[in-house]
Scaffold this motif. Structure first.
Motif, short mmCIF file in Angstrom:
data_model
loop_
_atom_site.label_atom_id
_atom_site.label_comp_id
_atom_site.label_asym_id
_atom_site.label_seq_id
_atom_site.Cartn_x
_atom_site.Cartn_y
_atom_site.Cartn_z
N GLU A 105 1.05 -1.24 0.23
CA GLU A 105 -0.27 -0.04 0.18
C GLU A 105 1.03 1.09 -0.04
O GLU A 105 1.66 1.60 0.66
CB GLU A 105 -0.69 0.24 2.06
CG GLU A 105 -2.01 1.57 1.42
CD GLU A 105 -2.77 1.26 2.44
OE1 GLU A 105 -4.11 1.72 2.88
OE2 GLU A 105 -3.01 -0.37 2.85
N THR A 106 0.07 2.25 -0.33
CA THR A 106 1.18 3.42 -0.75
C THR A 106 0.40 4.49 -1.74
O THR A 106 -0.98 3.54 -1.78
CB THR A 106 2.31 3.83 -1.37
OG1 THR A 106 3.13 4.35 -1.47
CG2 THR A 106 2.21 3.42 -2.76
N SER A 107 0.79 5.52 -2.08
CA SER A 107 -0.06 6.69 -2.54
C SER A 107 0.83 7.54 -3.39
O SER A 107 1.82 7.90 -3.33
CB SER A 107 -0.98 7.53 -1.54
OG SER A 107 0.15 8.45 -1.40
N GLN A 112 4.21 10.20 1.49
CA GLN A 112 4.43 8.67 1.64
C GLN A 112 4.63 7.55 -0.11
O GLN A 112 5.63 6.44 0.78
CB GLN A 112 2.62 8.42 1.38
CG GLN A 112 2.41 6.56 1.50
CD GLN A 112 1.07 5.82 2.05
OE1 GLN A 112 0.22 7.13 1.68
NE2 GLN A 112 0.29 5.17 2.26
N PHE A 113 4.62 8.36 -1.11
CA PHE A 113 5.61 7.19 -2.19
C PHE A 113 6.78 6.96 -1.96
O PHE A 113 7.41 6.08 -2.32
CB PHE A 113 5.22 7.81 -3.54
CG PHE A 113 5.28 7.06 -4.21
CD1 PHE A 113 4.68 5.93 -5.00
CD2 PHE A 113 7.00 7.85 -5.22
CE1 PHE A 113 5.07 5.35 -6.28
CE2 PHE A 113 6.94 6.29 -6.49
CZ PHE A 113 6.63 5.58 -6.75
N LEU A 205 0.29 3.82 -9.87
CA LEU A 205 -1.25 4.75 -8.82
C LEU A 205 -1.10 5.65 -9.89
O LEU A 205 -2.14 6.60 -9.64
CB LEU A 205 0.13 4.91 -7.94
CG LEU A 205 0.15 4.70 -6.94
CD1 LEU A 205 1.06 4.98 -6.21
CD2 LEU A 205 -0.48 3.96 -5.99
#
Length: 226
Positions: A105-107, A112-113, A205
């Motif tokens: 999970e990431t964004s 966050q990435f 993404l």
């Protein structure tokens, strides 16, 4: 004579290549037996099993696993990375790839990435240290056939991946191994693999660069789900 002593004597009679291959077999069993629940745990496992253990073995025997850089290595790193770039771009538009990645999970938010991408790069470094370092560059004294040692194991470890990725894993392993063998360094495959994983996640993404329907039509002749 104890069993342990017999084993030690048997190992002592092995050549470096035999020891490297034996260690490779043991490490892959350890890796497969060690379940992880997320990227942080994966990072710990892969660092211990695929980086530190092979490096410790190499240092003990006065060998190197391809941790070196020169002009040829840099050139080959750039060329290999440019060669695989279209595969990541096109692959990021395939439905099965977009459904599978990112694996953790990431964004798209950089805060966050970026840590996610750095950790994935270390995971790629671990894989390349094991596959291309210990099992290819590390045993290059046996000649170019060292390139063909790891593809079966590499493909086996990709059985749970999308079919198109599984189909390409063997040829990719041979390509990466050949470039690293010629370079006497694992930097080309580390960069191509590590940066490629980060790029793939970033592309998935976001809206696809190429229409998925068009890409599927390009490869509909393949007898595997796309």
């Amino acid at each position: 004579m104890s069993v342990a002593r017999s084993v030690r004597r048997g190992v002592a009679r092995l050549s470096w290549v035999q020891r490297a291959l034996l260690a490779g077999a043991v490490l892959t069993v350890v890796w497969m037996s060690w379940d992880v629940g997320g990227l942080n745990e994966r990072l710990v496992r892969d660092t211990l099993v695929y980086i530190l253990a092979p490096l410790a073995l190499a240092v003990r025997h006065g060998r190197h696993l391809g941790y070196r850089v020169d002009r040829t290595v840099v050139r080959n790193t750039v060329l290999l990375s440019l060669f695989v770039l279209p595969f990541y771009v096109v692959g990021s538009s395939l439905p099965t790839i977009r459904a599978y990645y990112p694996m953790w999970e990431t964004s798209p938010a950089l805060a966050q990435f970026l840590p996610h991408a750095v950790m994935q790069f270390v995971v790629a470094l671990a894989a390349e240290t094991y596959y291309r370092g210990l099992l290819c560059v590390g045993v290059r004294e046996i000649g170019f056939k060292s390139v063909f040692i790891s593809p079966v194991v590499y493909a086996f470890h990709h059985l749970y991946k999308p079919p198109i990725e599984l189909a390409l894993s063997g040829p990719t392993d041979v390509l990466f191994g050949a470039v690293d063998y010629k370079s006497n360094s694992i930097l080309p495959s580390v960069v191509a693999h590590g940066v490629g994983l980060g790029l793939l996640d970033w592309l998935v993404l976001h809206p696809p660069l190429l229409a998925p329907e068009r890409v599927v039509r390009w490869f509909q002749w393949l007898p595997i789900p796309l």
